[in-house]
Design a protein around this motif. Structure first.
Motif, mmCIF file in Angstrom:
data_model
loop_
_atom_site.group_PDB
_atom_site.id
_atom_site.type_symbol
_atom_site.label_atom_id
_atom_site.label_comp_id
_atom_site.label_asym_id
_atom_site.label_seq_id
_atom_site.Cartn_x
_atom_site.Cartn_y
_atom_site.Cartn_z
ATOM 1 N N HIS A 146 -85.122 -73.526 13.618
ATOM 2 C CA HIS A 146 -84.755 -72.756 15.161
ATOM 3 C C HIS A 146 -84.845 -73.933 16.111
ATOM 4 C CE1 HIS A 146 -89.394 -74.005 15.183
ATOM 5 N NE2 HIS A 146 -88.656 -74.275 16.238
ATOM 6 N N LEU A 147 -84.414 -74.902 15.619
ATOM 7 C CA LEU A 147 -84.105 -76.013 17.120
ATOM 8 C C LEU A 147 -82.365 -76.210 16.559
ATOM 9 C CD1 LEU A 147 -86.136 -78.678 17.013
ATOM 10 C CD2 LEU A 147 -86.723 -76.310 18.507
ATOM 11 N N PHE A 148 -82.002 -75.664 15.458
ATOM 12 C CA PHE A 148 -80.587 -76.565 14.380
ATOM 13 C C PHE A 148 -79.413 -76.123 15.793
ATOM 14 C CE2 PHE A 148 -77.897 -76.890 11.148
ATOM 15 C CZ PHE A 148 -77.331 -78.081 10.930
ATOM 16 N N GLY A 149 -78.550 -76.389 16.414
ATOM 17 C CA GLY A 149 -77.719 -76.141 17.032
ATOM 18 C C GLY A 149 -76.362 -76.230 16.487
ATOM 19 N N GLY A 150 -76.019 -76.726 15.521
ATOM 20 C CA GLY A 150 -75.083 -76.928 15.051
ATOM 21 C C GLY A 150 -74.881 -78.293 14.648
ATOM 22 N N LEU A 151 -73.616 -78.587 14.486
ATOM 23 C CA LEU A 151 -72.721 -80.035 13.627
ATOM 24 C C LEU A 151 -71.052 -79.424 14.903
ATOM 25 C CD1 LEU A 151 -73.513 -79.952 9.904
ATOM 26 C CD2 LEU A 151 -74.441 -80.526 11.633
ATOM 27 N N LEU A 152 -70.784 -81.137 14.630
ATOM 28 C CA LEU A 152 -70.030 -81.634 15.533
ATOM 29 C C LEU A 152 -68.953 -83.071 14.893
ATOM 30 C CD1 LEU A 152 -69.255 -82.696 19.405
ATOM 31 C CD2 LEU A 152 -68.358 -83.370 17.338
ATOM 32 N N CYS A 153 -67.960 -81.762 14.154
ATOM 33 C CA CYS A 153 -66.672 -82.574 13.266
ATOM 34 C C CYS A 153 -65.877 -83.624 13.314
ATOM 35 C CB CYS A 153 -66.578 -82.153 12.177
ATOM 36 S SG CYS A 153 -65.922 -83.131 10.896
ATOM 37 N N THR A 154 -65.451 -84.651 13.853
ATOM 38 C CA THR A 154 -64.298 -85.147 14.250
ATOM 39 C C THR A 154 -63.624 -85.177 12.996
ATOM 40 O OG1 THR A 154 -65.190 -85.974 15.699
ATOM 41 C CG2 THR A 154 -62.542 -86.885 15.497
ATOM 42 N N VAL A 155 -62.629 -84.451 13.481
ATOM 43 C CA VAL A 155 -60.862 -84.390 12.129
ATOM 44 C C VAL A 155 -60.529 -86.295 11.969
ATOM 45 C CG1 VAL A 155 -58.783 -83.801 11.888
ATOM 46 C CG2 VAL A 155 -60.751 -81.901 12.861
ATOM 47 N N ASP A 156 -60.591 -86.381 11.256
ATOM 48 C CA ASP A 156 -59.887 -87.269 10.407
ATOM 49 C C ASP A 156 -58.861 -86.996 9.394
ATOM 50 O OD1 ASP A 156 -59.048 -89.852 8.959
ATOM 51 O OD2 ASP A 156 -61.347 -90.993 10.253
ATOM 52 N N LEU A 157 -57.530 -87.156 9.177
ATOM 53 C CA LEU A 157 -56.416 -86.923 8.685
ATOM 54 C C LEU A 157 -56.818 -87.410 6.942
ATOM 55 C CD1 LEU A 157 -53.201 -87.016 10.694
ATOM 56 C CD2 LEU A 157 -54.879 -85.267 9.839
ATOM 57 N N PHE A 176 -75.134 -77.615 4.979
ATOM 58 C CA PHE A 176 -76.918 -77.333 5.274
ATOM 59 C C PHE A 176 -76.797 -76.237 6.525
ATOM 60 C CE2 PHE A 176 -75.818 -82.176 5.323
ATOM 61 C CZ PHE A 176 -76.609 -82.619 5.496
ATOM 62 N N ASP A 177 -76.025 -75.236 5.700
ATOM 63 C CA ASP A 177 -75.969 -73.816 6.584
ATOM 64 C C ASP A 177 -76.363 -74.010 7.943
ATOM 65 O OD1 ASP A 177 -76.034 -71.317 6.973
ATOM 66 O OD2 ASP A 177 -77.963 -71.206 6.660
ATOM 67 N N PRO A 178 -74.889 -74.997 8.950
ATOM 68 C CA PRO A 178 -75.389 -74.893 10.221
ATOM 69 C C PRO A 178 -75.017 -73.109 11.051
ATOM 70 C CG PRO A 178 -73.455 -75.570 9.746
ATOM 71 C CD PRO A 178 -73.889 -74.965 8.739
ATOM 72 N N PRO A 179 -75.802 -73.419 11.484
ATOM 73 C CA PRO A 179 -75.170 -71.887 12.900
ATOM 74 C C PRO A 179 -73.946 -71.960 13.387
ATOM 75 C CG PRO A 179 -77.008 -73.214 14.399
ATOM 76 C CD PRO A 179 -76.761 -74.103 12.817
ATOM 77 N N ALA A 180 -73.652 -73.431 13.420
ATOM 78 C CA ALA A 180 -71.965 -73.433 13.713
ATOM 79 C C ALA A 180 -71.812 -75.016 14.440
ATOM 80 C CB ALA A 180 -72.059 -72.869 15.867
ATOM 81 N N VAL A 181 -70.168 -74.800 13.282
ATOM 82 C CA VAL A 181 -69.623 -76.114 13.805
ATOM 83 C C VAL A 181 -68.439 -76.543 13.967
ATOM 84 C CG1 VAL A 181 -67.827 -77.350 11.950
ATOM 85 C CG2 VAL A 181 -70.028 -76.582 10.596
ATOM 86 N N ASP A 182 -68.697 -77.513 14.603
ATOM 87 C CA ASP A 182 -67.248 -77.876 15.776
ATOM 88 C C ASP A 182 -66.368 -78.944 15.206
ATOM 89 O OD1 ASP A 182 -68.180 -76.482 18.042
ATOM 90 O OD2 ASP A 182 -70.002 -77.291 18.588
ATOM 91 N N ARG A 191 -70.029 -67.502 4.686
ATOM 92 C CA ARG A 191 -68.834 -68.329 5.745
ATOM 93 C C ARG A 191 -69.464 -68.639 7.410
ATOM 94 N NH1 ARG A 191 -64.947 -64.269 8.746
ATOM 95 N NH2 ARG A 191 -63.557 -64.071 6.889
ATOM 96 N N THR A 192 -69.665 -70.003 7.721
ATOM 97 C CA THR A 192 -70.105 -70.748 8.596
ATOM 98 C C THR A 192 -69.292 -70.170 10.215
ATOM 99 O OG1 THR A 192 -71.750 -72.371 7.233
ATOM 100 C CG2 THR A 192 -71.281 -72.725 9.591
ATOM 101 N N ASP A 193 -69.679 -69.935 11.473
ATOM 102 C CA ASP A 193 -69.016 -69.823 12.602
ATOM 103 C C ASP A 193 -68.801 -70.962 12.298
ATOM 104 O OD1 ASP A 193 -68.270 -68.986 14.997
ATOM 105 O OD2 ASP A 193 -70.380 -69.609 15.710
ATOM 106 N N VAL A 194 -67.381 -71.430 12.591
ATOM 107 C CA VAL A 194 -66.697 -72.473 13.301
ATOM 108 C C VAL A 194 -65.792 -72.292 14.117
ATOM 109 C CG1 VAL A 194 -64.236 -73.607 12.990
ATOM 110 C CG2 VAL A 194 -65.929 -73.275 10.799
ATOM 111 N N ARG A 195 -66.315 -72.842 15.887
ATOM 112 C CA ARG A 195 -65.902 -71.950 16.786
ATOM 113 C C ARG A 195 -64.383 -72.352 17.041
ATOM 114 N NH1 ARG A 195 -70.770 -74.864 18.861
ATOM 115 N NH2 ARG A 195 -72.415 -73.964 19.430
ATOM 116 N N LEU A 196 -63.264 -73.360 16.991
ATOM 117 C CA LEU A 196 -62.302 -73.221 16.848
ATOM 118 C C LEU A 196 -61.412 -71.889 16.195
ATOM 119 C CD1 LEU A 196 -59.296 -74.779 18.247
ATOM 120 C CD2 LEU A 196 -59.577 -75.988 15.567
ATOM 121 N N PHE A 197 -62.136 -71.869 15.209
ATOM 122 C CA PHE A 197 -61.461 -70.428 14.835
ATOM 123 C C PHE A 197 -61.427 -69.245 15.304
ATOM 124 C CE2 PHE A 197 -60.902 -73.272 10.245
ATOM 125 C CZ PHE A 197 -60.571 -74.308 11.099
ATOM 126 N N GLY A 198 -63.128 -69.207 15.064
ATOM 127 C CA GLY A 198 -63.498 -67.877 16.067
ATOM 128 C C GLY A 198 -62.728 -67.515 17.093
#
Length: 409
Positions: free
Chosen positions: A183-194, A208-214, A256-263
């Motif tokens: 319940h404390l899991f806020g999400g994951l942040l990923c920096t794009v690496d080509l 990891f079934d995160p509530p959101a991915v950035d 589908r995981t919530d991907v904030r940019l796409f949403g």
């Protein structure tokens, strides 16, 4: 020559009826150092080196003054909800007591009817049961930085001695996603690496079934372009990468995981407003307090030039309302008026919103430019629009056909 927005006429804007948006997100830098040496870090590896002169840990005096200023701002604007974001450096380096102190003090300073959301962004190498029990007690949600599987993550997110950090992050995520603490899991942040496989990176995060991915674009600008992005070139390497993730994500709705940019892009295309500074034209209502008490704009501006986020204000002497009167803050809140001429004429300008503000910088003209990622954003938004329009048309057609069938019966 003064770079924009230093010459923005805030008094003229106010006289014309514009009013600043109160701050609702307070990013507090409780520690100014980090235990990793990520290659793309905007704090330690780019234009601004002010971290060298700041205290490592925010003092008790500055913690108290910061909490008091937040409470003052909340009461002055009768805010019903605000967010406190604990940040760094790596905030866990501060230890448990400064974290407990700032959260407790801000809660005591804010009005009884104000909902306070508290989160912490961490590389998670130090995240253990001691911290998780504290966060459970205080109601602090945790966002974790993860760039994919071991090889992907450890390309850039290494310790100063070159050792990778993936194994430590996996251990921490195992604890965070356990039944006791999920319940404390806020999400994951990923920096794009080509260099990383986009679908593989997404799947490593989605596991990891995160509530959101950035997904964040690596920071850069016209004067210092990001990796693989030549300023002015027509190629779209980052859009190509993100489109592969989008198509995979959009095509698997049941998991589908919530991907904030796409949403956010989809929401904007359907007529909504943005909740993220990555895209859209909504006023940015965020302010930063550094470990020395300095009040700053978004720390992402450290990628532009030395001192870019600074306001000259300090929590021991200045209310946050003083920041709202500054041209640099107003520029983040006036929507289309802050866009370059090209962006105002662009068919997706209202959706991409000129891109992240930090990515617009060019020495000499300041931030009065399109994003250095302009071709990528144009292609990404166009692809999302076509995909969603096609999907909606198919759904409407199917609904109409069902209605005809039912009518015939």
């Amino acid at each position: 020559m003064r770079e924009w927005p230093s010459n923005l006429d805030v008094e003229g804007l106010t006289a014309g009826g514009w009013q600043p948006t109160p701050f609702r997100q307070f990013v507090v830098k409780i520690h100014s150092r980090c235990d990793l040496a990520c290659k793309y870090c905007y704090v330690y590896e780019m234009a601004d080196s002010s971290w060298r002169d700041r205290p490592k840990v925010m003092s008790a005096e500055i913690l108290a003054a910061t909490a008091a200023r937040i409470g003052e701002h909340v009461r002055a604007h009768d805010l019903d909800a605000v967010e406190l974001v604990l940040h760094g450096g790596e905030p866990l380096l501060a230890g448990t007591e400064p974290i407990r102190e700032i959260v407790t003090r801000v809660r005591s300073e804010t009005a009884p009817g104000t909902h306070l959301k508290v989160s912490l962004q961490s590389n998670a190498t130090l995240l253990d049961l001691r911290y998780l029990r504290l966060f459970d007690e205080l109601g602090v949600r945790v966002g974790v930085s993860l760039d994919g599987d071991e090889a992907m993550h450890d390309r850039s997110r290494r310790r100063a001695n070159g050792q990778g950090s993936h194994a430590a992050v996996m251990t921490a995520l195992g604890l965070l996603t356990s039944p006791d603490f999920r319940h404390l899991f806020g999400g994951l942040l990923c920096t794009v690496d080509l260099r990383n496989d986009p679908v593989g990176a997404y799947e490593a995060l989605a596991a990891f079934d995160p509530p959101a991915v950035d997904f964040l674009l690596p920071h850069g600008n016209w004067s210092a372009p990001p990796p693989g992005r030549e300023a002015g070139a027509s190629g779209t390497p980052y859009a190509d990468w993100l489109i592969r993730v989008f198509d995979h994500w959009y095509g698997t709705p049941r998991r589908r995981t919530d991907v904030r940019l796409f949403g956010e892009i989809i929401h904007l295309l359907l007529g909504g407003s943005s909740a993220s500074e990555q895209v859209g034209l909504s006023p940015v209502a965020m302010v930063v307090v550094e470990t020395d008490g300095g009040v700053e704009q978004s720390d992402l501006l450290k990628s532009a030039y030395q001192g870019a986020p600074e306001t000259g204000l300090h929590v021991t002497r200045d209310p946050f309302d003083a920041a709202l009167a500054l041209p640099a803050i107003a520029a983040r809140q006036i929507g289309a008026l802050a866009l370059a001429a090209e962006c105002r004429q662009c068919p997706v300008g209202g959706v991409c919103g000129g891109g992240l503000y930090a990515h617009r910088y060019r020495a000499g003209s300041g931030f009065a430019n399109p994003s250095v990622y302009c071709p990528d954003l144009l292609r990404l938004v166009g692809h999302v629009r076509k995909t969603v329009e096609k999907d909606l048309a198919a759904r409407v057609g199917a609904a109409a056909e069902r209605a005809r069938d039912e009518g015939a019966r």
